[in-house]
Design a protein around this motif. Structure first.
Motif: not given
Length: 51
Positions: A19-26, A28-32
């Protein structure tokens, strides 16, 4: 008093780390990208045994 000690020695669970890793996405592409990395096992323990 003991609550502070518990937090100090808390080891994050795999779900908390993901969750912490996903929350640090900058964006939408980074999140994917991060979601795909998690799906591939980025945070899963790797066995030291070859079988």
């Amino acid at each position: 008093m003991f609550e502070g000690l518990k937090q100090m020695f808390h080891v994050p669970t795999m779900a908390e780390r993901e969750r912490a890793y996903l929350e640090n996405a900058v964006d939408r592409y980074d999140l994917e990208l991060r979601q795909r990395e998690i799906d591939r096992g980025r945070f899963r323990r790797r066995s030291s045994y070859p079988y």
